[in-house]
Write a protein that holds these residues in place. Structure first.
Motif, short mmCIF file in Angstrom:
data_model
loop_
_atom_site.label_atom_id
_atom_site.label_comp_id
_atom_site.label_asym_id
_atom_site.label_seq_id
_atom_site.Cartn_x
_atom_site.Cartn_y
_atom_site.Cartn_z
N VAL A 40 -19.02 -1.25 5.73
CA VAL A 40 -17.58 -1.03 5.79
C VAL A 40 -17.35 0.46 5.58
N HIS A 41 -16.68 1.09 6.54
CA HIS A 41 -16.34 2.51 6.44
C HIS A 41 -14.98 2.64 5.76
N VAL A 42 -14.86 3.63 4.89
CA VAL A 42 -13.59 3.92 4.23
C VAL A 42 -13.18 5.32 4.69
N THR A 43 -12.09 5.40 5.41
CA THR A 43 -11.60 6.68 5.93
C THR A 43 -10.33 7.05 5.18
N ARG A 44 -10.34 8.26 4.63
CA ARG A 44 -9.17 8.74 3.89
C ARG A 44 -8.54 9.90 4.66
N THR A 45 -7.27 9.76 4.95
CA THR A 45 -6.50 10.83 5.57
C THR A 45 -5.28 11.03 4.68
N GLY A 46 -5.24 12.14 3.97
CA GLY A 46 -4.17 12.36 3.01
C GLY A 46 -4.24 11.29 1.94
N ALA A 47 -3.14 10.58 1.71
CA ALA A 47 -3.11 9.51 0.70
C ALA A 47 -3.49 8.15 1.30
N GLN A 48 -3.62 8.06 2.61
CA GLN A 48 -3.93 6.80 3.28
C GLN A 48 -5.43 6.52 3.27
N ARG A 49 -5.81 5.26 3.06
CA ARG A 49 -7.20 4.83 3.17
C ARG A 49 -7.27 3.63 4.09
N LEU A 50 -8.18 3.70 5.05
CA LEU A 50 -8.36 2.61 6.00
C LEU A 50 -9.79 2.13 5.91
N MET A 51 -9.97 0.82 5.73
CA MET A 51 -11.30 0.23 5.71
C MET A 51 -11.54 -0.41 7.07
N SER A 52 -12.78 -0.29 7.58
CA SER A 52 -13.13 -0.95 8.84
C SER A 52 -14.57 -1.43 8.76
N CYS A 53 -14.78 -2.68 9.15
CA CYS A 53 -16.10 -3.32 9.08
C CYS A 53 -16.80 -3.20 10.43
N ASP A 54 -18.01 -2.67 10.42
CA ASP A 54 -18.80 -2.55 11.64
C ASP A 54 -19.20 -3.91 12.20
N THR A 55 -19.38 -4.90 11.34
CA THR A 55 -19.88 -6.20 11.77
C THR A 55 -18.83 -7.03 12.50
N CYS A 56 -17.63 -7.14 11.92
CA CYS A 56 -16.64 -8.06 12.48
C CYS A 56 -15.38 -7.38 13.00
N GLY A 57 -15.26 -6.07 12.80
CA GLY A 57 -14.09 -5.36 13.28
C GLY A 57 -12.88 -5.44 12.37
N TRP A 58 -13.01 -6.11 11.22
CA TRP A 58 -11.93 -6.23 10.26
C TRP A 58 -11.46 -4.85 9.84
N ARG A 59 -10.14 -4.69 9.73
CA ARG A 59 -9.56 -3.40 9.32
C ARG A 59 -8.44 -3.69 8.33
N LYS A 60 -8.32 -2.82 7.34
CA LYS A 60 -7.26 -3.00 6.36
C LYS A 60 -6.90 -1.65 5.74
N LYS A 61 -5.60 -1.40 5.61
CA LYS A 61 -5.13 -0.22 4.88
C LYS A 61 -5.05 -0.59 3.41
N VAL A 62 -5.52 0.29 2.55
CA VAL A 62 -5.48 0.06 1.12
C VAL A 62 -5.07 1.34 0.42
N GLN A 63 -4.52 1.18 -0.77
CA GLN A 63 -4.11 2.34 -1.54
C GLN A 63 -5.04 2.54 -2.73
N PHE A 64 -5.48 1.44 -3.38
CA PHE A 64 -6.27 1.54 -4.58
C PHE A 64 -7.59 0.81 -4.43
N LEU A 65 -8.63 1.34 -5.04
CA LEU A 65 -9.96 0.72 -5.11
C LEU A 65 -10.52 0.29 -3.76
N PRO A 66 -10.54 1.14 -2.76
CA PRO A 66 -11.02 0.72 -1.44
C PRO A 66 -12.49 0.31 -1.45
N TRP A 67 -13.31 0.94 -2.26
CA TRP A 67 -14.74 0.62 -2.25
C TRP A 67 -14.99 -0.73 -2.88
N LEU A 68 -14.23 -1.08 -3.89
CA LEU A 68 -14.35 -2.41 -4.49
C LEU A 68 -13.92 -3.47 -3.48
N LYS A 69 -12.83 -3.21 -2.77
CA LYS A 69 -12.35 -4.16 -1.76
C LYS A 69 -13.33 -4.27 -0.59
#
Length: 87
Positions: A40-69
């Motif tokens: 799962v890649h965690v991309t941070r642009t400014g205050a925004q964090r976007l998670m994206s999974c290489d395996t299934c394509g799942w994507r989610k915007k998160v504000q807190f604890l992206p690595w735990l999620k």
């Protein structure tokens, strides 16, 4: 232990040409019981964090604890719990 790899940093000019946004990308990597790696890649642009999974394509915007999620997604959706940094 959580594996965080800094993979990319770049700056993007906005339309006005005056303000710059910095993008940082890191990843959380785990292996499943069959030895397959899931990332799962965690991309941070400014205050925004976007998670994206290489395996299934799942994507989610998160504000807190992206690595735990990201770890939770890998464990729940892919049964990928083996930490490559554990020794």
């Amino acid at each position: 232990m959580l594996l965080l790899l800094h993979t990319h940093t770049c700056t993007h000019p906005l339309d006005s040409g005056e303000v710059m946004l910095q993008t940082n990308t890191s990843k959380v990597s785990r292996w499943d019981q069959h030895g397959r790696e899931h990332i799962v890649h965690v991309t941070r642009t400014g205050a925004q964090r976007l998670m994206s999974c290489d395996t299934c394509g799942w994507r989610k915007k998160v504000q807190f604890l992206p690595w735990l999620k990201a770890e939770e997604h890998l464990a729940e959706e892919h049964q990928a719990t083996v930490d490559p940094t554990a020794g």
